[in-house]
Design a protein around this motif. Structure first.
Motif, PDB file in Angstrom:
ATOM      1  N   ALA A   1       0.831  -1.211   0.000  1.00 50.95           N
ATOM      2  CA  ALA A   1       0.000   0.000   0.000  1.00 50.95           C
ATOM      3  C   ALA A   1       0.861   1.255   0.000  1.00 50.95           C
ATOM      4  CB  ALA A   1      -0.927  -0.018   1.216  1.00 50.95           C
ATOM      5  N   GLU A   2       1.945   1.227   0.733  1.00 50.06           N
ATOM      6  CA  GLU A   2       2.844   2.389   0.777  1.00 50.06           C
ATOM      7  C   GLU A   2       3.493   2.639  -0.576  1.00 50.06           C
ATOM      8  OE1 GLU A   2       6.847   3.881   3.214  1.00 50.06           O
ATOM      9  OE2 GLU A   2       5.810   2.040   3.798  1.00 50.06           O
ATOM     10  N   LYS A   3       3.902   1.556  -1.249  1.00 49.88           N
ATOM     11  CA  LYS A   3       4.514   1.711  -2.571  1.00 49.88           C
ATOM     12  C   LYS A   3       3.508   2.226  -3.588  1.00 49.88           C
ATOM     13  CE  LYS A   3       8.271  -1.648  -2.240  1.00 49.88           C
ATOM     14  NZ  LYS A   3       8.914  -2.844  -2.856  1.00 49.88           N
ATOM     15  N   ASP A   4       2.293   1.725  -3.519  1.00 51.16           N
ATOM     16  CA  ASP A   4       1.254   2.198  -4.443  1.00 51.16           C
ATOM     17  C   ASP A   4       0.998   3.689  -4.264  1.00 51.16           C
ATOM     18  OD1 ASP A   4       0.979  -0.302  -5.518  1.00 51.16           O
ATOM     19  OD2 ASP A   4      -0.776  -0.850  -4.310  1.00 51.16           O
ATOM     20  N   ALA A   5       1.001   4.146  -3.031  1.00 53.23           N
ATOM     21  CA  ALA A   5       0.754   5.565  -2.766  1.00 53.23           C
ATOM     22  C   ALA A   5       1.882   6.428  -3.318  1.00 53.23           C
ATOM     23  CB  ALA A   5       0.596   5.794  -1.256  1.00 53.23           C
ATOM     24  N   ILE A   6       3.122   5.989  -3.143  1.00 50.19           N
ATOM     25  CA  ILE A   6       4.268   6.750  -3.673  1.00 50.19           C
ATOM     26  C   ILE A   6       4.210   6.794  -5.193  1.00 50.19           C
ATOM     27  CG2 ILE A   6       6.775   6.757  -3.886  1.00 50.19           C
ATOM     28  CD1 ILE A   6       6.921   5.479  -1.110  1.00 50.19           C
ATOM     29  N   ARG A   7       3.904   5.648  -5.815  1.00 50.45           N
ATOM     30  CA  ARG A   7       3.845   5.580  -7.279  1.00 50.45           C
ATOM     31  C   ARG A   7       2.736   6.467  -7.821  1.00 50.45           C
ATOM     32  NH1 ARG A   7       2.424   0.735  -7.598  1.00 50.45           N
ATOM     33  NH2 ARG A   7       4.506  -0.209  -7.485  1.00 50.45           N
ATOM     34  N   ARG A   8       1.557   6.405  -7.219  1.00 46.45           N
ATOM     35  CA  ARG A   8       0.416   7.188  -7.692  1.00 46.45           C
ATOM     36  C   ARG A   8       0.680   8.688  -7.548  1.00 46.45           C
ATOM     37  NH1 ARG A   8      -2.846   5.379  -4.437  1.00 46.45           N
ATOM     38  NH2 ARG A   8      -3.487   3.535  -5.639  1.00 46.45           N
ATOM     39  N   SER A   9       1.239   9.088  -6.438  1.00 52.20           N
ATOM     40  CA  SER A   9       1.527  10.506  -6.230  1.00 52.20           C
ATOM     41  C   SER A   9       2.530  11.021  -7.246  1.00 52.20           C
ATOM     42  CB  SER A   9       2.052  10.712  -4.807  1.00 52.20           C
ATOM     43  OG  SER A   9       2.448  12.049  -4.597  1.00 52.20           O
ATOM     44  N   TYR A  10       3.535  10.217  -7.534  1.00 46.57           N
ATOM     45  CA  TYR A  10       4.565  10.648  -8.480  1.00 46.57           C
ATOM     46  C   TYR A  10       3.990  10.748  -9.894  1.00 46.57           C
ATOM     47  CZ  TYR A  10       8.960  10.687 -11.091  1.00 46.57           C
ATOM     48  OH  TYR A  10       9.991  11.016 -11.952  1.00 46.57           O
ATOM     49  N   LEU A  11       3.237   9.733 -10.334  1.00 45.10           N
ATOM     50  CA  LEU A  11       2.707   9.747 -11.691  1.00 45.10           C
ATOM     51  C   LEU A  11       1.691  10.871 -11.876  1.00 45.10           C
ATOM     52  CD1 LEU A  11       2.333   5.919 -12.399  1.00 45.10           C
ATOM     53  CD2 LEU A  11       3.992   7.503 -13.396  1.00 45.10           C
ATOM     54  N   ARG A  12       0.882  11.142 -10.875  1.00 41.88           N
ATOM     55  CA  ARG A  12      -0.080  12.243 -10.979  1.00 41.88           C
ATOM     56  C   ARG A  12       0.621  13.580 -11.103  1.00 41.88           C
ATOM     57  NH1 ARG A  12      -4.704  10.602  -6.449  1.00 41.88           N
ATOM     58  NH2 ARG A  12      -5.721   8.972  -7.709  1.00 41.88           N
ATOM     59  N   SER A  13       1.746  13.713 -10.443  1.00 41.87           N
ATOM     60  CA  SER A  13       2.485  14.974 -10.521  1.00 41.87           C
ATOM     61  C   SER A  13       3.115  15.190 -11.898  1.00 41.87           C
ATOM     62  CB  SER A  13       3.582  15.008  -9.449  1.00 41.87           C
ATOM     63  OG  SER A  13       4.593  14.046  -9.724  1.00 41.87           O
ATOM     64  N   GLN A  14       3.211  14.122 -12.695  1.00 43.75           N
ATOM     65  CA  GLN A  14       3.831  14.232 -14.020  1.00 43.75           C
ATOM     66  C   GLN A  14       2.797  14.191 -15.140  1.00 43.75           C
ATOM     67  OE1 GLN A  14       7.068  14.846 -14.129  1.00 43.75           O
ATOM     68  NE2 GLN A  14       7.143  14.637 -11.898  1.00 43.75           N
ATOM     69  N   ALA A  15       1.513  14.310 -14.802  1.00 39.12           N
ATOM     70  CA  ALA A  15       0.456  14.198 -15.807  1.00 39.12           C
ATOM     71  C   ALA A  15       0.536  15.295 -16.858  1.00 39.12           C
ATOM     72  CB  ALA A  15      -0.920  14.206 -15.133  1.00 39.12           C
ATOM     73  N   GLY A  16       1.017  16.467 -16.489  1.00 36.37           N
ATOM     74  CA  GLY A  16       1.107  17.550 -17.457  1.00 36.37           C
ATOM     75  C   GLY A  16       2.317  17.464 -18.356  1.00 36.37           C
ATOM     76  N   GLU A  17       3.269  16.602 -18.038  1.00 38.43           N
ATOM     77  CA  GLU A  17       4.514  16.520 -18.808  1.00 38.43           C
ATOM     78  C   GLU A  17       4.597  15.268 -19.668  1.00 38.43           C
ATOM     79  OE1 GLU A  17       9.363  16.835 -17.976  1.00 38.43           O
ATOM     80  OE2 GLU A  17       7.919  16.926 -16.315  1.00 38.43           O
ATOM     81  N   PHE A  18       3.827  14.234 -19.337  1.00 42.66           N
ATOM     82  CA  PHE A  18       3.905  12.967 -20.062  1.00 42.66           C
ATOM     83  C   PHE A  18       2.516  12.525 -20.497  1.00 42.66           C
ATOM     84  CE2 PHE A  18       7.743  13.049 -17.540  1.00 42.66           C
ATOM     85  CZ  PHE A  18       8.703  12.508 -18.384  1.00 42.66           C
ATOM     86  N   ALA A  19       2.483  11.673 -21.527  1.00 38.53           N
ATOM     87  CA  ALA A  19       1.238  11.104 -22.032  1.00 38.53           C
ATOM     88  C   ALA A  19       1.481   9.639 -22.367  1.00 38.53           C
ATOM     89  CB  ALA A  19       0.751  11.859 -23.263  1.00 38.53           C
ATOM     90  N   LEU A  20       0.370   8.901 -22.468  1.00 40.34           N
ATOM     91  CA  LEU A  20       0.449   7.469 -22.762  1.00 40.34           C
ATOM     92  C   LEU A  20      -0.210   7.210 -24.116  1.00 40.34           C
ATOM     93  CD1 LEU A  20       1.694   5.309 -20.906  1.00 40.34           C
ATOM     94  CD2 LEU A  20      -0.631   4.612 -20.278  1.00 40.34           C
ATOM     95  N   VAL A  21       0.487   6.487 -24.983  1.00 35.74           N
ATOM     96  CA  VAL A  21      -0.026   6.179 -26.319  1.00 35.74           C
ATOM     97  C   VAL A  21      -0.040   4.665 -26.490  1.00 35.74           C
ATOM     98  CG1 VAL A  21       0.306   6.455 -28.797  1.00 35.74           C
ATOM     99  CG2 VAL A  21       0.879   8.335 -27.250  1.00 35.74           C
ATOM    100  N   MET A  22      -1.185   4.163 -26.958  1.00 35.91           N
ATOM    101  CA  MET A  22      -1.272   2.737 -27.276  1.00 35.91           C
ATOM    102  C   MET A  22      -1.458   2.587 -28.780  1.00 35.91           C
ATOM    103  SD  MET A  22      -3.917  -0.259 -26.072  1.00 35.91           S
ATOM    104  CE  MET A  22      -4.746  -0.480 -27.637  1.00 35.91           C
ATOM    105  N   PHE A  23      -0.578   1.819 -29.392  1.00 37.33           N
ATOM    106  CA  PHE A  23      -0.652   1.550 -30.822  1.00 37.33           C
ATOM    107  C   PHE A  23      -1.364   0.211 -30.998  1.00 37.33           C
ATOM    108  CE2 PHE A  23       3.056   4.128 -29.998  1.00 37.33           C
ATOM    109  CZ  PHE A  23       2.977   5.126 -30.954  1.00 37.33           C
ATOM    110  N   GLY A  24      -2.452   0.204 -31.777  1.00 35.83           N
ATOM    111  CA  GLY A  24      -3.215  -1.014 -31.982  1.00 35.83           C
ATOM    112  C   GLY A  24      -3.770  -1.081 -33.394  1.00 35.83           C
ATOM    113  N   ARG A  25      -4.626  -2.084 -33.615  1.00 35.40           N
ATOM    114  CA  ARG A  25      -5.310  -2.263 -34.890  1.00 35.40           C
ATOM    115  C   ARG A  25      -6.754  -2.677 -34.611  1.00 35.40           C
ATOM    116  NH1 ARG A  25      -1.364  -2.436 -38.898  1.00 35.40           N
ATOM    117  NH2 ARG A  25       0.730  -2.978 -38.143  1.00 35.40           N
ATOM    118  N   ALA A  26      -7.631  -2.343 -35.548  1.00 37.70           N
ATOM    119  CA  ALA A  26      -9.038  -2.692 -35.374  1.00 37.70           C
ATOM    120  C   ALA A  26      -9.237  -4.203 -35.365  1.00 37.70           C
ATOM    121  CB  ALA A  26      -9.864  -2.047 -36.493  1.00 37.70           C
ATOM    122  N   THR A  27      -8.355  -4.930 -36.034  1.00 37.57           N
ATOM    123  CA  THR A  27      -8.459  -6.387 -36.114  1.00 37.57           C
ATOM    124  C   THR A  27      -7.706  -7.099 -34.995  1.00 37.57           C
ATOM    125  OG1 THR A  27      -6.545  -6.398 -37.610  1.00 37.57           O
ATOM    126  CG2 THR A  27      -8.735  -6.321 -38.620  1.00 37.57           C
TER     127      THR A  27
END
Length: 299
Positions: free
Chosen positions: A145-171
């Protein structure tokens, strides 16, 4: 004088006297076999050598246990292997028993080492992983639980600087499984996420070097830095952990040697650089060309 081609007694005697030296010279001189010199030189015969058989069966010499206790592990292991091969060849009770006596000695030696190790861990807790990775269920739940909290806080603080892209196909059936996981990441971390259909944009696949769908990538805004964090379907906990590590690496918060260092583990037991550097990686270039060159695949 003899006639008719025959010789008289005097002629025979003369002929015998004349021919005697030649006859003596042509006879082998057996008395000169041991002579040495220019004319009688003879190379000495090579010494008789006994060809050693590499596979010759020899019974290993087993020292007393008091002496065996002073041997190094590689030397003991070699003796055990020799006794094993010998026992498997002769197949006698005594030979097999000697092999298992050596095995029993090695087992006790290993147990003695383990006993001393426990004492060393108690006296030097900084070398013991239990302090950073408890095995008790309640303690592990608290640590997770402690690790999850540290990870979530850090990633939320970087939401304005990073984005996530998923490359896929309709098939792509796997893409339909991965995309809801990406959407969950968006909801919990507040990041912008994008789905790129490579059937409609084949140029993008070549530009980003994507060959497998789904492929999930962290991209830094207003920068050339990007890093693949999943190829194929990835569970949410692993996806968020890889995003956390990728962002820290791209921002220069960690060095490549620390990529497996989890939340809250900096300078701890699981930090590869926590007790001093283990390589010559230059941290000054980590936030620039080094990460770009290692993290992205350019066309």
């Amino acid at each position: 004088m003899a006639t008719g081609g025959s010789f008289g007694p005097s002629a025979l005697i003369s002929l015998a006297l004349f021919a005697a030296p030649a006859t003596a010279q042509s006879a082998p001189d057996r008395s000169g076999a041991d002579k040495h010199g220019y004319w009688w030189y003879q190379s000495p015969p090579p010494p008789a050598s006994k060809q050693d058989d590499a596979d010759a069966l020899e019974k290993p010499a087993i020292p007393p246990m008091a002496e065996l206790a002073t041997w190094t592990p590689p030397k003991i292991r070699k003796l055990i292997e020799q006794q094993r091969d010998y026992a498997a060849t002769v197949l006698t009770v005594d030979a097999v028993a000697d092999f298992w006596r050596l095995q029993d000695f090695a087992r006790r030696k290993a147990r003695a080492f383990a006993g001393v190790t426990q004492i060393a861990m108690l006296q030097h807790p900084e070398l013991n992983s239990k302090s950073a990775n408890p095995m008790v269920g309640d303690a592990r739940s608290e640590m997770t639980a402690e690790k999850d909290a540290i990870r979530r806080s850090y990633l939320r603080s970087q939401a304005g600087e990073f984005a996530l892209v998923m490359f896929g196909r309709a098939t792509c059936g796997y893409c339909r499984v991965q995309w809801p996981i990406i959407q969950r990441f968006q909801e919990e971390m507040g990041w912008q996420v994008t789905l790129v259909d490579l059937d409609r944009r084949p140029d993008v696949a070549q530009r980003f070097g994507v060959e497998i769908t789904p492929t999930t990538m962290v991209i830094r805004r207003a920068s050339q830095q990007r890093m693949v964090i999943a190829s194929g379907v990835e569970a949410y906990p692993n996806l968020s952990q890889m995003a956390y590590q990728a962002v820290r690496l791209l921002r220069g918060d960690i060095r490549p040697e620390q990529f497996m260092t989890g939340p809250g583990e900096d300078a701890g037991f699981f930090d590869a650089l926590g007790n001093g550097p283990v390589s010559a990686t230059d941290p000054q270039v980590l936030g620039g060309d080094l990460v770009v060159a290692n993290a992205e695949r350019r066309p």
